[in-house]
Design a protein around this motif. Structure first.
Motif, PDB file in Angstrom:
ATOM      1  N   GLY A 116       0.822  -1.206   0.000  1.00 44.93           N
ATOM      2  CA  GLY A 116       0.000   0.000   0.000  1.00 44.93           C
ATOM      3  C   GLY A 116       0.856   1.257   0.000  1.00 44.93           C
ATOM      4  O   GLY A 116       0.619   2.199  -0.758  1.00 44.93           O
ATOM      5  N   CYS A 117       1.874   1.248   0.845  1.00 41.58           N
ATOM      6  CA  CYS A 117       2.792   2.393   0.908  1.00 41.58           C
ATOM      7  C   CYS A 117       3.496   2.566  -0.424  1.00 41.58           C
ATOM      8  O   CYS A 117       3.688   3.682  -0.901  1.00 41.58           O
ATOM      9  CB  CYS A 117       3.854   2.176   1.986  1.00 41.58           C
ATOM     10  N   LEU A 118       3.877   1.449  -0.991  1.00 44.35           N
ATOM     11  CA  LEU A 118       4.601   1.482  -2.259  1.00 44.35           C
ATOM     12  C   LEU A 118       3.746   2.107  -3.348  1.00 44.35           C
ATOM     13  O   LEU A 118       4.189   2.965  -4.105  1.00 44.35           O
ATOM     14  CB  LEU A 118       4.971   0.055  -2.640  1.00 44.35           C
ATOM     15  N   ASN A 119       2.508   1.671  -3.428  1.00 47.14           N
ATOM     16  CA  ASN A 119       1.617   2.218  -4.453  1.00 47.14           C
ATOM     17  C   ASN A 119       1.345   3.696  -4.233  1.00 47.14           C
ATOM     18  O   ASN A 119       1.291   4.480  -5.170  1.00 47.14           O
ATOM     19  CB  ASN A 119       0.298   1.438  -4.483  1.00 47.14           C
ATOM     20  N   HIS A 120       1.191   4.062  -2.965  1.00 48.20           N
ATOM     21  CA  HIS A 120       0.963   5.460  -2.649  1.00 48.20           C
ATOM     22  C   HIS A 120       2.174   6.309  -3.046  1.00 48.20           C
ATOM     23  O   HIS A 120       2.051   7.358  -3.662  1.00 48.20           O
ATOM     24  CB  HIS A 120       0.672   5.592  -1.142  1.00 48.20           C
ATOM     25  N   PHE A 121       3.340   5.803  -2.708  1.00 50.31           N
ATOM     26  CA  PHE A 121       4.576   6.510  -3.055  1.00 50.31           C
ATOM     27  C   PHE A 121       4.705   6.643  -4.569  1.00 50.31           C
ATOM     28  O   PHE A 121       5.087   7.687  -5.090  1.00 50.31           O
ATOM     29  CB  PHE A 121       5.771   5.743  -2.474  1.00 50.31           C
ATOM     30  N   THR A 122       4.356   5.567  -5.263  1.00 47.17           N
ATOM     31  CA  THR A 122       4.414   5.601  -6.731  1.00 47.17           C
ATOM     32  C   THR A 122       3.488   6.676  -7.269  1.00 47.17           C
ATOM     33  O   THR A 122       3.847   7.422  -8.180  1.00 47.17           O
ATOM     34  CB  THR A 122       4.008   4.231  -7.313  1.00 47.17           C
ATOM     35  N   ARG A 123       2.297   6.780  -6.701  1.00 48.44           N
ATOM     36  CA  ARG A 123       1.355   7.792  -7.181  1.00 48.44           C
ATOM     37  C   ARG A 123       1.901   9.205  -6.935  1.00 48.44           C
ATOM     38  O   ARG A 123       1.766  10.079  -7.781  1.00 48.44           O
ATOM     39  CB  ARG A 123      -0.003   7.630  -6.501  1.00 48.44           C
ATOM     40  N   VAL A 124       2.510   9.404  -5.784  1.00 50.12           N
ATOM     41  CA  VAL A 124       3.075  10.728  -5.509  1.00 50.12           C
ATOM     42  C   VAL A 124       4.169  11.049  -6.523  1.00 50.12           C
ATOM     43  O   VAL A 124       4.191  12.137  -7.106  1.00 50.12           O
ATOM     44  CB  VAL A 124       3.650  10.793  -4.077  1.00 50.12           C
TER      45      VAL A 124
END
Lengths: 427, 283
Positions: free
Chosen positions: B11-19
């Motif tokens: 989840g963190c990874l995907n969020h970071f990717t979106r940012v």
């Protein structure tokens, strides 16, 4: 000559054509007694693809050969790739609407007729013009290769996706239990600007991992992508045959009704060595879990930077020993121009009428080796055709030779023997 | 100088990717500032950017499981570097099902941010993909160029309408004009206007709501003003569209501050990420 392809295979045929379109602009069409061969080669002869559809693939197959099955019809031609692609334009609708595809030579013998019999009584007829051509067939032996890897195409597709779509060349290094894919940098490209990607796969992921020689090869990714998309949809395992750099790499798919082979030239030894030397500071990363945090010491770099006026990274100069770069020929496919760098140590000779060129090829090879021995000689940017052993050198080799062998016809008129002696004494 | 961080949660990874994707859509290169608590993506307002500037702040603790930083010196325990956000975005693109992600500062052929992604594989040994992204380390003497922008003395502060709607409107307007006037008042009303020789188009938004900023100077001055008065700023439509179209993080609220005829300032807040974007008025 007449072939009939039934429903679901029409899409396969279409996919094959699209796959070959990634290689070159002309489709070579040759009905053999062993099946229909669709082939393509790129303009610099550094990539070749062939789809051989056996008679089993067809609802009806008549290669036009005389009965007895011993001779081939001798009919072979080439057509514009775009024209053939138009026949199989939208792959998704091919599945749903086309019931049958017939390929015939028209009565006049000057058009190849592709007729698609579709639903609701619709028939689409394409009359394609063609040119008679020589047989396009590189000679290669899949058995002769030291390294053979076989895997589900999904594995390679998953690997290739990590590399940017614009990436031209990829370097594949294999050792023991691992294989590494790395993007290859051309000499001209600045290593400090490019993002470098590297992916390593374990031998276990492959259906078969036979490595007899630990080696690394570099080839053009663009042409391979065409094969990968076909392979993925077919679900057939993909085999990769290779050994030393310079020797072409072969990718193959095997099936009772279809045999696919893609042969790609690889960069020869000299160019890969230069690249390797430059990247000596980049050790291959097989296992990042054992990273030593302490090794990431930037301090020495920082000190150097504070004293310099420029605020920014300075790339270490990459010395390749040569600033001579030949001009790009105006070729549309960027990869095929770059592949002009390639040289084949063992030219894959073609079984065709231009046999005389082979002789010249061999002579030039020995000359090339002599020239390399001279220190400081810039690397010759020549390529050797994958097939014909002919050498087309952008720099006219004759000119270079003349320079070296040139006798001094007139010495500087103001030099006399005494002065020359003094000068040599000073040095 | 050393930097090493590890992310495990998908989840963190995907969020970071979106940012990072959002950042890469806003600007080609930006400055990455690393401190022990936060990561900052900064774009300073140089002429080359058309005066646009950006400040994005993330708390590293909300993304990374491990985070070790040794900055330039002990008093200045930070690192600033130039980075092509697109490279980072591309490196993260295929990490959506990764088992773990490590980011390190390395010095290979040049200083790089190395992203090492561990992917699930068919065998017991994971697949490892590493991306070396060349960066330019910025020396301490230039750090002043990258100070956090202060919230301007705005005349109006208002919440934006849903970004998607606003984006669709601005996209259509882009075909008609190069400049757009963004105006809003303290009554929750906003208008987007374009005007050419042949046509003028205005889109009206109502009931948007105005954030309260507590007691600061701006608030006092605006209290005297009629809430109906519109404050406006004329901006390059492409810059505005770039901001609206690039949003991949769905923020809870977007605040828009307008300094009459001078600058527009957007603030997006989403959980632990804040992004500020400034577009100056067109001269």
């Amino acid at each position: 000559m007449r072939c009939v392809v039934a429903t679901s295979n029409v899409k396969v045929l279409g996919k094959a054509v699209h796959s070959l379109s990634r290689i070159g602009d002309e489709l070579y069409f040759e009905p053999l007694s062993s099946g229909l061969a669709l082939r393509c080669v790129n303009s610099s002869r550094s990539a070749y693809g062939c789809f051989l559809f056996t008679p089993l693939f067809f609802q009806h197959y008549d290669s036009g050969a005389p009965p007895g099955g011993l001779e081939d019809s001798g009919f072979r031609c080439k057509m514009g790739m775009k024209s053939v692609q138009t026949v199989f334009k939208s792959l998704s609708s091919l599945d749903k609407t086309v019931e049958k595809c017939e390929i015939d030579l028209n009565p006049g013998g000057n058009r190849l007729v592709f007729q698609l019999h579709c639903k609701y009584g619709i028939t689409k007829t394409h009359n394609l013009s063609f040119q008679e051509s020589e047989s396009l067939q590189p000679v290669f032996q899949k058995d002769g290769y030291a390294n053979v890897l076989r895997a589900q195409p999904r594995l390679l597709a998953d690997t290739v996706v990590h590399f940017p779509p614009s990436l031209e060349e990829v370097n594949v290094t294999v050792s023991g239990e691992r294989v590494q894919f790395r993007n290859h940098l051309e000499d001209e490209q600045d290593a400090s600007k490019m993002m470098l990607t590297e992916m390593s796969l374990d031998a276990d992921e492959f259906e078969s991992f036979q490595v007899r020689e630990e080696t690394g090869i570099t080839f053009c990714l663009k042409e391979l992508r065409g094969l990968l998309s076909f392979a993925e949809s077919s679900g057939l395992p993909l085999s990769m045959y290779f050994d030393q750099p310079g020797r072409p790499v072969v990718f193959g798919l095997d099936d009772p009704v279809l045999e696919v082979n893609f042969v790609l030239a690889t960069l020869s030894d000299e160019e890969t060595t230069t690249h390797r030397e430059r990247n000596r500071s980049r050790p291959p990363q097989a296992d990042t879990s054992h990273d030593d945090f302490l090794s990431d010491d930037m301090d020495s770099y920082m000190i150097a930077m504070e004293t310099s006026a420029v605020g920014g990274a300075e790339a270490q100069p990459c010395s390749t020993g040569s600033d001579q770069r030949r001009e790009r020929e105006s070729d549309t496919a960027a990869c095929s121009t770059r592949s002009d760098h390639r040289r084949e140590r063992e030219p894959v000779t073609a079984a065709c009428s231009s046999g005389s060129k082979q002789q010249r090829g061999r002579e030039s090879e020995s000359e090339e080796e002599e020239e390399e021995e001279l220190p400081g000689t810039p690397p010759q940017k020549r390529f050797r055709s994958l097939f014909f052993g002919s050498v087309l050198s952008p720099y006219s080799q004759g000119a270079n030779q003349t320079l070296r062998n040139q006798e001094v016809l007139a010495e500087a008129s103001d030099s006399d023997p005494e002065e020359q002696e003094e000068e040599t004494a000073k040095k | 100088m050393r930097f090493r961080a590890k992310m495990i949660d998908i989840g963190c990874l995907n969020h970071f990717t979106r940012v990072v994707n959002t950042i890469s859509k806003l600007t080609k290169t930006c400055t990455l500032r690393l401190t022990t608590d936060k990561l900052y993506f900064i774009l300073s307002d140089k002429v080359a950017n058309g005066g646009v500037s950006m400040w994005c702040e993330l708390s590293q603790g909300n993304f990374f499981d491990e985070f070790q930083l040794e900055g330039v010196s002990t008093e200045h325990n930070e690192i600033y570097m130039d980075l092509a956000a697109e490279n980072l975005s591309r490196a993260l693109k295929t990490a959506h099902n990764a088992k773990s992600l490590k980011i390190k500062l390395t010095n290979k052929h040049c200083p790089c941010i190395t992203v090492a992604i561990e992917l699930p594989s068919l065998s017991r040994v994971s697949r490892v993909v590493t991306h070396d992204i060349p960066v330019g380390v910025i020396p301490k003497k230039l750090w002043n160029d990258f100070k956090e922008p202060s919230v301007p003395d705005f005349d109006v502060s208002i919440y934006l309408p849903p970004l998607k709607t606003m984006k669709n409107v601005v996209e259509r307007m882009k075909n008609l004009s190069n400049f757009l006037v963004l105006e809003a008042n303290l009554n929750g009303e906003m208008n987007l206007k374009i005007e050419t020789d042949l046509v003028s188009v205005t889109t009206h938004f109502k009931d948007l709501g105005n954030p309260s900023w507590g007691d600061n100077g701006s608030q006092d001055s605006t209290q005297d003003r009629d809430p109906e008065t519109m404050m406006d700023v004329k901006v390059d439509i492409r810059k505005l569209l770039q901001f609206l179209a690039g949003q991949q993080v769905n923020p809870s609220k977007v605040i828009c501050n307008i300094v009459n005829k001078r600058i527009v300032h957007f603030i997006l807040l989403h959980e632990d990420v804040s992004l500020q974007y400034f577009i100056p008025a067109h001269a």
